[in-house]
Design an enzyme around this catalytic site. Sequence first.
Site, PDB file in Angstrom:
ATOM      1  N   GLY A  33       0.813  -1.213   0.000  1.00 60.19           N
ATOM      2  CA  GLY A  33       0.000   0.000   0.000  1.00 60.19           C
ATOM      3  C   GLY A  33       0.843   1.258   0.000  1.00 60.19           C
ATOM      4  N   SER A  34       0.143   2.406   0.036  1.00 59.30           N
ATOM      5  CA  SER A  34       0.829   3.688  -0.106  1.00 59.30           C
ATOM      6  C   SER A  34       1.597   4.084   1.155  1.00 59.30           C
ATOM      7  CB  SER A  34      -0.186   4.772  -0.476  1.00 59.30           C
ATOM      8  OG  SER A  34      -1.204   4.840   0.511  1.00 59.30           O
ATOM      9  N   GLU A 110      -0.541 -10.639   3.002  1.00 59.84           N
ATOM     10  CA  GLU A 110      -0.249  -9.800   4.177  1.00 59.84           C
ATOM     11  C   GLU A 110      -0.525 -10.552   5.474  1.00 59.84           C
ATOM     12  OE1 GLU A 110      -1.171  -5.312   2.457  1.00 59.84           O
ATOM     13  OE2 GLU A 110      -2.752  -6.425   3.444  1.00 59.84           O
TER      14      GLU A 110
END
Length: 236
Positions: A33-34, A110
């Site tokens: 993710g960011s 994850e």
Amino acid sequence: MSSLIEQAKQKAAYQAVDEHVLPTHRVIGVGSGSTVVHVVARLLQRDPELNAKTVFIPTSFQSRGLLLDGGLTVGDVEQYPDIDVTIDGADEVDAQLNAIKGGGAAHLQEKVVAEAAKKFVIVADYRKDSKVLGEQWLKGVPVEVVPFAWKAVLKKLQEQGSKDAKLRMAVAKAGPVVTDNGNFIIDAPFGLIHDPVKCLRDIKLITGVVEVGLFCNMAEVAYFGCEDGSVTIRTK
Ligand SMILES: O=C[C@H](O)[C@H](O)[C@H](O)COP(=O)(O)O
């Protein structure tokens, strides 16, 4: 995206790396993710000799790319089933550190990499900080499903109370999002999730479900970058 949010992500990520990635650690799990972009940026600021002695376990095509582009050594959980610490972002975190993840469709890998770690650390900005899951993240719980079963799983999720559950569609491709594992994603909103463990169990028992984006009783600590530039740390 506003630079305030980006700054908040960076502050949380940098502080979490500084406080939880120790010089003695040899295997580090890296989420997706960011916000994780800032985690990798901070890892790359460590002593290069230390990084050269460390293996990094990515959780997606995206995080593998970030690590490889940085010249870091990558491995997988088959080679390294014992991870010292895993740091990852989240879509929403509640007061007990339960989290919704999978906004980027990466929650299966994850969860495996988080569970393999001695310690799981979440990094996020202030928009993700909630008392109860479902307060801020309104898109629903991401559910990874085997493609042939998607309609059957969707029906079961609707019967379980998620009447607006829907197949996640791709943006620059016709048809559904296909995960790194070749599966589909259903986003299932359940309103406020007061009992995330029960919600997780109920969904996971549906045949055809591969993994649910509810991470319950997993995180030891969460770092939230705040609007005023400070970082709030929540522990179990
Ligand atoms: O599937 C994606 C992951 O669970 C991300 O960690 C989560 O969506 C948070 O991403 P971001 O840091 O971009 O908000």
